[in-house]
Design a protein around this motif. Structure first.
Motif, mmCIF file in Angstrom:
data_model
loop_
_atom_site.group_PDB
_atom_site.id
_atom_site.type_symbol
_atom_site.label_atom_id
_atom_site.label_comp_id
_atom_site.label_asym_id
_atom_site.label_seq_id
_atom_site.Cartn_x
_atom_site.Cartn_y
_atom_site.Cartn_z
ATOM 1 N N ARG A 109 132.950 37.305 16.637
ATOM 2 C CA ARG A 109 131.779 36.601 16.104
ATOM 3 C C ARG A 109 130.503 37.361 16.457
ATOM 4 N NH1 ARG A 109 131.183 30.233 16.088
ATOM 5 N NH2 ARG A 109 129.094 30.137 15.251
ATOM 6 N N SER A 123 133.497 47.007 9.458
ATOM 7 C CA SER A 123 134.178 45.797 8.990
ATOM 8 C C SER A 123 134.856 45.111 10.161
ATOM 9 C CB SER A 123 135.254 46.134 7.950
ATOM 10 O OG SER A 123 134.677 46.577 6.761
ATOM 11 N N PRO A 124 134.628 43.807 10.323
ATOM 12 C CA PRO A 124 135.262 43.083 11.423
ATOM 13 C C PRO A 124 136.608 42.497 10.993
ATOM 14 C CG PRO A 124 133.675 41.683 10.335
ATOM 15 C CD PRO A 124 133.703 42.971 9.556
ATOM 16 N N LEU A 126 139.570 39.751 12.626
ATOM 17 C CA LEU A 126 140.144 38.938 13.702
ATOM 18 C C LEU A 126 141.656 39.055 13.558
ATOM 19 C CD1 LEU A 126 139.546 36.831 15.973
ATOM 20 C CD2 LEU A 126 140.013 35.099 14.267
ATOM 21 N N ASN A 138 143.464 44.815 4.535
ATOM 22 C CA ASN A 138 142.034 45.088 4.667
ATOM 23 C C ASN A 138 141.725 46.506 5.114
ATOM 24 O OD1 ASN A 138 142.544 42.168 4.948
ATOM 25 N ND2 ASN A 138 140.306 42.102 4.974
ATOM 26 N N LEU B 17 143.393 44.810 -2.231
ATOM 27 C CA LEU B 17 142.170 44.004 -2.243
ATOM 28 C C LEU B 17 141.594 43.863 -3.643
ATOM 29 C CD1 LEU B 17 140.088 45.088 0.859
ATOM 30 C CD2 LEU B 17 141.456 43.043 0.545
ATOM 31 N N LEU B 46 143.978 35.946 -1.959
ATOM 32 C CA LEU B 46 144.752 36.419 -0.806
ATOM 33 C C LEU B 46 145.204 35.246 0.055
ATOM 34 C CD1 LEU B 46 142.722 39.579 0.272
ATOM 35 C CD2 LEU B 46 144.664 39.399 -1.287
ATOM 36 N N SER B 127 135.417 45.938 0.207
ATOM 37 C CA SER B 127 136.420 45.703 1.238
ATOM 38 C C SER B 127 135.784 45.080 2.478
ATOM 39 C CB SER B 127 137.111 47.028 1.572
ATOM 40 O OG SER B 127 137.324 47.153 2.949
ATOM 41 N N ARG B 128 134.584 45.570 2.796
ATOM 42 C CA ARG B 128 133.892 45.039 3.971
ATOM 43 C C ARG B 128 133.504 43.583 3.744
ATOM 44 N NH1 ARG B 128 128.485 45.052 4.629
ATOM 45 N NH2 ARG B 128 127.675 44.608 6.705
ATOM 46 N N VAL B 130 135.001 41.436 1.862
ATOM 47 C CA VAL B 130 136.196 40.598 1.970
ATOM 48 C C VAL B 130 136.570 40.417 3.435
ATOM 49 C CG1 VAL B 130 138.651 40.414 1.412
ATOM 50 C CG2 VAL B 130 137.048 41.286 -0.295
ATOM 51 N N SER B 131 136.486 41.517 4.214
ATOM 52 C CA SER B 131 136.817 41.438 5.639
ATOM 53 C C SER B 131 135.936 40.440 6.365
ATOM 54 C CB SER B 131 136.635 42.803 6.309
ATOM 55 O OG SER B 131 137.782 43.572 6.158
ATOM 56 N N VAL B 132 134.636 40.530 6.105
ATOM 57 C CA VAL B 132 133.708 39.640 6.800
ATOM 58 C C VAL B 132 134.010 38.188 6.445
ATOM 59 C CG1 VAL B 132 131.291 38.925 6.987
ATOM 60 C CG2 VAL B 132 131.869 41.355 7.002
ATOM 61 N N ARG B 134 136.832 36.867 5.326
ATOM 62 C CA ARG B 134 138.101 36.423 5.879
ATOM 63 C C ARG B 134 137.969 36.215 7.390
ATOM 64 N NH1 ARG B 134 143.887 39.609 5.954
ATOM 65 N NH2 ARG B 134 144.704 38.409 7.687
ATOM 66 N N THR B 135 137.288 37.136 8.049
ATOM 67 C CA THR B 135 137.157 37.033 9.500
ATOM 68 C C THR B 135 136.365 35.790 9.879
ATOM 69 O OG1 THR B 135 137.229 39.423 9.620
ATOM 70 C CG2 THR B 135 136.462 38.278 11.565
ATOM 71 N N ARG B 136 135.304 35.515 9.131
ATOM 72 C CA ARG B 136 134.536 34.293 9.391
ATOM 73 C C ARG B 136 135.429 33.062 9.301
ATOM 74 N NH1 ARG B 136 129.108 34.149 9.777
ATOM 75 N NH2 ARG B 136 127.953 35.974 9.074
ATOM 76 N N ASP B 138 138.709 32.988 9.594
ATOM 77 C CA ASP B 138 139.689 33.016 10.684
ATOM 78 C C ASP B 138 139.065 32.507 11.977
ATOM 79 O OD1 ASP B 138 141.579 34.008 9.022
ATOM 80 O OD2 ASP B 138 141.475 36.080 9.721
ATOM 81 N N ILE B 139 137.823 32.922 12.209
ATOM 82 C CA ILE B 139 137.144 32.492 13.430
ATOM 83 C C ILE B 139 136.969 30.981 13.418
ATOM 84 C CG2 ILE B 139 134.936 32.504 14.648
ATOM 85 C CD1 ILE B 139 134.671 35.440 13.931
ATOM 86 N N ALA B 142 140.250 29.360 14.155
ATOM 87 C CA ALA B 142 140.599 29.476 15.579
ATOM 88 C C ALA B 142 139.750 28.512 16.392
ATOM 89 C CB ALA B 142 140.386 30.908 16.051
ATOM 90 N N GLN B 143 138.484 28.374 15.981
ATOM 91 C CA GLN B 143 137.596 27.504 16.733
ATOM 92 C C GLN B 143 137.942 26.045 16.573
ATOM 93 O OE1 GLN B 143 133.748 28.745 15.530
ATOM 94 N NE2 GLN B 143 133.586 30.218 17.184
ATOM 95 N N GLY B 365 128.137 28.715 10.969
ATOM 96 C CA GLY B 365 128.481 29.714 11.973
ATOM 97 C C GLY B 365 127.298 30.567 12.383
#
Lengths: 227, 388
Positions: A109, A123-124, A126, A138, B17, B46, B127-128, B130-132, B134-136, B138-139, B142-143, B365
C-alpha cells in the motif's frame, strides 16, 4: 562538487560535507523515504544510503559488475515499501520497468501511494513470491530478478521465478540474510549453500559480497542464468 | 496449419492482459479475442476467470474454436480450466507449454501487432494500470479479512478487561483480610497481583524484597502501609491459593499486553486511516461495536459519536433525559482532555473525522489519516492556548 559515474545511472557525489552514493532522480523535486536531493549542474540526484539499501551497500563494498542497466525489465521480489526499488527505478529509467512483489498488504500500500503513483515504470503486485504463477499474467519476461525475500528457501524462490520470468542469459541478484535461513550455522556456510543451490538451478555465479558493516550477516549474490 | 483444423484436434489457449489467444503447437496464432483497452474491464475479465467463470471474451473465443472444430484446448495454468469448461470445451492441462512461453516472451510486439495498443510504451502503461487496480483490490480484500480478526480480538480484549477487574477485585478483598492497607497503597491491579504472587505474607514486604521488583517510588508507600497492619495473620493454606490466583492474574495481564500489541498491528494494517485518527485500540473497539468496517463507514457520524452509549441514548428517548454527548470516543484524548463544557463539541468534531477516516479505509484507500489527525491536533492546540 562533481558527480562521478561509478556505473551507468549510479554516481558518487563528493562535497565538503562528505561522499554519498546517488542516482539521478527520475521525478525531480520528489523524494520517497527521507533521502537527500542534491542538484549539480541542473541535474537532480537522490542520495542512496548503504545502511538502508543492500544494493547500495554492495556498491560501497566494491561490487564489480552492475547487473542493472538502463531499459531493463526487472522483477523485484520482496519489494517492501520500495526504498531500494526507487533507486532501481532511477537506474533503469523511463524505458525500463520494475514489477515489485510483496506479500504484506501494508508495505505494498505504501509502495502504491509513495512510489508507483508517481513513477510510470513501477508496477505493484500483492503476491506470494513462492507462487510465481499467481502473478504470471501481470509480469512479462524480464531481464533480471532482484530478490530480497528473507525466506529460508530463498534460492529456490529465485530459481522458480527465473523459470517463469527470466530471459535466458538474464541476471539475478539475491540478498541473503543468513539468520533467516539458519541461525545456528556460520553465515559463510549459509551463503555457500545458497550459492550452490543457485548453481544447481542453472545459474552462473558472477560474484558474491558480504555487506558488513552496513548489514550484519548479509551477503549479496549476483548470478546469471546460463543461456 | 492455417486454421483448417481437423475435427477433434487440439489448440493452445493463452490468457494475457490484452486478450485471449489461441495458438497451434508451432506458435501460430489462429484466433484472438481482445479485451477493450480499459484497465477496469480487463481486470473484471481476469477476475471472472480467476473465479472459474468465463468472461464475455472467453465465451466468444470458445465459440470460435468450436466452430473451427477444435474440441480440446490445452492450457498451462489450472486456474483457467473451470472458466473454459464453463464456456463449453474440453480442457487439458500441460505445464510449461511452448506456445504460452512464446506469447509471454513476445507479448509487447503481439500487443502492438494486433493493435491492442499503439506502441510498447503504451502496453507497459496499460499493464501497470491493471497491476495497480488489481493490487488495490487485493489489498482491500486482505484488509477486510484482517478486519474480521480485529472484531474478534477487540471483543476478547473487552471480556479480558472485565474478567481481570472482577478477579483483581476478588484478590484485593481476600488478601485484604490479611493486609488491608495494601489496597490503598497500590492502585494498579497488575502490581498488586505481582506483589501478592512474589511476596505472599505481609512479613515479606521488606525494602530488599521490594527493591527487586523495580517498583520505583511506590516502595515507600507500600512499606509504610505494611507497618502496624491491622490485618489478620495469613494461613499457609490461604497463602498458597492467593499466590496462585495472583500468579494467574499476572500472566493474564501480560497476555493482555500481547493481545493489545496484536490489535495495534492488525488495526494499523487493516484500517490505517482510522488507526491514525482514533489510535489502534479505539479503532478496533469502534469496529467491533459497529459490526465491521463497511457498517462503520456507512454510519452517520452522529451515530459514531455516541457508539457505545446506547443505554444513555435510549434512556434519553424514553424519559427525556439529556442525550449522551459521546460513547466510546470519550476514550480519545481529544474528547476526555477537554473541559466538560467543550466535550460535546469536541465529540462531534472527532466523530466527523472518524467517519471520514473509516470511509477512506473502506472505499477509496486514500491515505488521509495523517491530515485528519493534524487538523485535530491543531484544533486542540488552538483551544488550549485560547483558554489560557
Amino acid at each position: 562538487m562533481s558527480p562521478k559515474r561509478i556505473f551507468p545511472g549510479v554516481y558518487r557525489l563528493e562535497s565538503e560535507a562528505g561522499k554519498a552514493l546517488a542516482t539521478m532522480n527520475l521525478t525531480p523535486g520528489r523524494r520517497f523515504y527521507g533521502e537527500q536531493l542534491v542538484t549539480v549542474d541542473g541535474v537532480e540526484y537522490r542520495t542512496w544510503n548503504p545502511y538502508r539499501s543492500k544494493l547500495a551497500a554492495a556498491i560501497r563494498k566494491g561490487l564489480g559488475v552492475m547487473p542493472l542497466s538502463r531499459g531493463d525489465k526487472v522483477l523485484y521480489l520482496g519489494v517492501a515499501s520500495g526504498t531500494t526499488c526507487s533507486h532501481v527505478s532511477d537506474i533503469i529509467g523511463v524505458g525500463g520497468h520494475v514489477w515489485g512483489v510483496d506479500f504484506a498488504p501494508r508495505p505494498i500500500r505504501d509502495l502504491i501511494e509513495g512510489l508507483a503513483k508517481h513513477r510510470a515504470n513501477v508496477s505493484p503486485i500483492l503476491g506470494d513470491a513462492r507462487r510465481p504463477r499467481t502473478y504470471a499474467l501481470n509480469v512479462p519476461k524480464v531481464d533480471g530478478i532482484y530478490a530480497d525475500v528473507a525466506q529460508p528457501d530463498q534460492a529456490g524462490i529465485v530459481i522458480e521465478n527465473a523459470r517463469v520470468f527470466l530471459k535466458s542469459g538474464g541476471w539475478a541478484v539475491m540478498a541473503v540474510k543468513s539468520r533467516s535461513i539458519d541461525v545456528t550455522k556460520a553465515p559463510q556456510r549459509v551463503y555457500e549453500a545458497e550459492i550452490e543451490k543457485l548453481r544447481e538451478g542453472g545459474f552462473e555465479i558472477v560474484e558474491s559480497l558480504e555487506l558488513d558493516p552496513f548489514e550484519k550477516d548479509h551477503a549479496l549474490v549476483v548470478a546469471r542464468l546460463k543461456s | 496449419m492455417n486454421g483448417n483444423a481437423e475435427s477433434g484436434s487440439q489448440i493452445h489457449v493463452v490468457e494475457t492482459l490484452i486478450g485471449i489467444f489461441a495458438l497451434t503447437h508451432d506458435n501460430d496464432i489462429v484466433e484472438r479475442v481482445l479485451y477493450p483497452r480499459d484497465a477496469k474491464q480487463i481486470n473484471a475479465a481476469l477476475e471472472r476467470h480467476a473465479a472459474g467463470e468465463p468472461s464475455k471474451e472467453m465465451s466468444e473465443m470458445v465459440e470460435k474454436l468450436v466452430q473451427r472444430g477444435f474440441e480440446t484446448v490445452i492450457i498451462s495454468n489450472e486456474h483457467l480450466a473451470d472458466a473454459l469448461r464453463g464456456a463449453g470445451v474440453n480442457v487439458e492441462i500441460v505445464e510449461d507449454s511452448g506456445p504460452e512461453d512464446f506469447v509471454r516472451e513476445n507479448i509487447e510486439s503481439i500487443a502492438v501487432d494486433f493493435r491492442a495498443v499503439e506502441d510498447k510504451t503504451q502496453y507497459y502503461a496499460l499493464s501497470r494500470e491493471v497491476s495497480v487496480l488489481r493490487t488495490r483490490k487485493d489489498i482491500q480484500k486482505a484488509q477486510s479479512e484482517r478486519g474480521a480478526t480485529i472484531i474478534q480480538t477487540a471483543q476478547l480484549l473487552n471480556e479480558l478487561d472485565k474478567s481481570l477487574n472482577v478477579l483483581s477485585g476478588k484478590l484485593r478483598e481476600w488478601y485484604g483480610l490479611h493486609f488491608p492497607e495494601l489496597s490503598r497503597a497500590v492502585d494498579d491491579h497488575k502490581i498488586y497481583a505481582l506483589l501478592v504472587e512474589r511476596l505472599g505474607d505481609r512479613s515479606n514486604f521488606s525494602p530488599e524484597n521490594l527493591g527487586e521488583l523495580e517498583l520505583g517510588d511506590r516502595v515507600k508507600g507500600i512499606l509504610s502501609a505494611s507497618e502496624d497492619s491491622m490485618g489478620a495473620p495469613l494461613l499457609s493454606e490461604d497463602e498458597e491459593h492467593l499466590r496462585s490466583l495472583a500468579a494467574n492474574l499476572v500472566s493474564l495481564y501480560s497476555y493482555r499486553e500481547s493481545l493489545e500489541a496484536l490489535i495495534m498491528s492488525i488495526a494499523e494494517e487493516a484500517v490505517p486511516n482510522l488507526s491514525v485518527v482514533a489510535g489502534p485500540v479505539l479503532a478496533a473497539k469502534l469496529l467491533e461495536k459497529a459490526g465491521g468496517l463497511k457498517k462503520l463507514a456507512m454510519m452517520p457520524s452522529s451515530t459514531v459519536q455516541i457508539l457505545g452509549a446506547e443505554k444513555a441514548l435510549f434512556r434519553s428517548k424514553m424519559t427525556g433525559a439529556k442525550p449522551p454527548k459521546h460513547g466510546l470516543i470519550f476514550q480519545h484524548p481529544y474528547v476526555h482532555a477537554k473541559p466538560r463544557k467543550l466535550r460535546g463539541k469536541a465529540a462531534r468534531t472527532l466523530a466527523a473525522k472518524l467517519s471520514l477516516a473509516a470511509r477512506a479505509d473502506a472505499f477509496t484507500g486514500n491515505p488521509i489519516g495523517a491530515e485528519l489527525r493534524r487538523q485535530l491536533d491543531e484544533d486542540a492546540e488552538r483551544q488550549a492556548t485560547e483558554s489560557v
